[in-house]
Design an enzyme around this catalytic site. Structure first.
Site: not given
Length: 304
Positions: A150, A174, A249, A252, A275, A284
């Site tokens: 990211r 994150k 993004h 990514r 994730h 995806y």
């Protein structure tokens, strides 16, 4: 301006608690600014009503007041901000309930594929990286397009996160979760170049991997501008892609799609992307037009 000052006075403690809570929870600077802007607007709607007294009706009323100017995705982001706000207040014992938790999110289009570049397009886009800081900008592009980072993760990279002997990169993602990413040989090559050519930071304590001309950590906005400039040049020679919204993004997205097209196990892709849930990675698993055409050629339609 006067209204904003008044809000700061009336809701000083909840706003301070939310600001501290987001920093502690590892929210990016961009997310913190967006969420605070949303909460200021929400508090203005409450019109001096104590946040502890606000209920589900107040939250829904605020969301309805914005629906003429905001789409489903914006509404859901606003709802997420309000949910986080009350989570912070509960954590700091400034509220006992989260009225936003019972409010349903809007349904968004689930059949819309993410925007991404095909592998050949991604490779071609690399040829548009140039200029005085070519090696640095190539490394940034490669980290997002070929390692799936990211933009905030690129921004937070430190020299100490680059493990040359192991050939890996430690990434702070994150929720302040660490992820170790094995690096492709070409990415290693450019990271080593950046390390050698790196501008000496203005502050002796600064350990940033990517440093600006002024000797400061390269900001998220600066990284976004670098990538936008590359895509602008790329689109000039590819008018058929003029309407594609390409960004950091989307690099990514391209990485994730490329991994799955190479039949990499989705559980591995989930870990590489950092994730929390495999459902996030599932977005995806789309198929492209070429794959559809190939599938259809397998059918033997009788000649009637």
């Amino acid at each position: 301006m006067a209204r904003n000052y008044l809000l700061q006075e009336i809701y000083a403690e909840p706003l301070q608690a939310f600001t501290i809570w987001m920093k502690q929870s590892g929210y990016t600077e961009t997310t913190r600014k967006e969420y605070l802007r949303e909460i200021h607007s929400y508090l203005e709607y409450l019109d001096e009503l104590p946040v502890q007294q606000a209920g589900k009706m107040n939250v829904v009323g605020y969301l309805v007041s914005k629906q003429d100017t905001a789409g489903d995705r914006t509404r859901n982001r606003t709802l997420s901000a309000i949910r986080s706000f009350y989570a912070a207040l509960i954590d700091f014992e400034l509220a006992s309930k989260n009225p936003a938790m019972d409010v349903k999110k809007s349904k968004t289009e689930k059949n819309r594929n993410p925007v991404y570049l095909e592998e050949k397009e991604l490779e071609e886009a690399l040829s548009y990286v140039g200029g005085r800081y070519r090696d640095r900008n190539l490394a940034i592009f490669l980290l997002m397009g070929y390692c799936g980072l990211r933009v905030g993760e690129v921004h937070r990279l430190n020299l100490s996160h680059f493990k040359k002997t192991k050939g890996t990169l430690e990434v702070l993602g994150k929720g302040r979760k660490w992820n170790e990413i094995p690096l492709p040989e070409m990415v290693m090559k450019y990271l080593e170049k950046v390390e050698k050519e790196r501008i000496h930071p203005y502050s002796k304590k600064e350990d940033a991997f990517f440093v600006s001309q002024k000797g400061r950590r390269l900001s998220i906005r600066q990284i976004q501008k670098i990538v936008s400039g590359i895509f602008d040049d790329f689109k000039e020679d590819h008018p058929e892609m003029a309407d594609m919204k390409l960004s950091c993004h989307k690099l990514r997205h391209s990485f994730a799609t490329m991994m799955l097209n190479h039949n990499v196990d989705i559980r591995v892709v989930k870990e590489l992307l950092g994730h929390a849930s495999i459902e996030t990675t599932m977005v995806y698993t789309h198929v492209n037009d070429e794959q559809k055409r190939t599938a259809m050629t397998a059918l033997q339609v009788p000649d009637l």
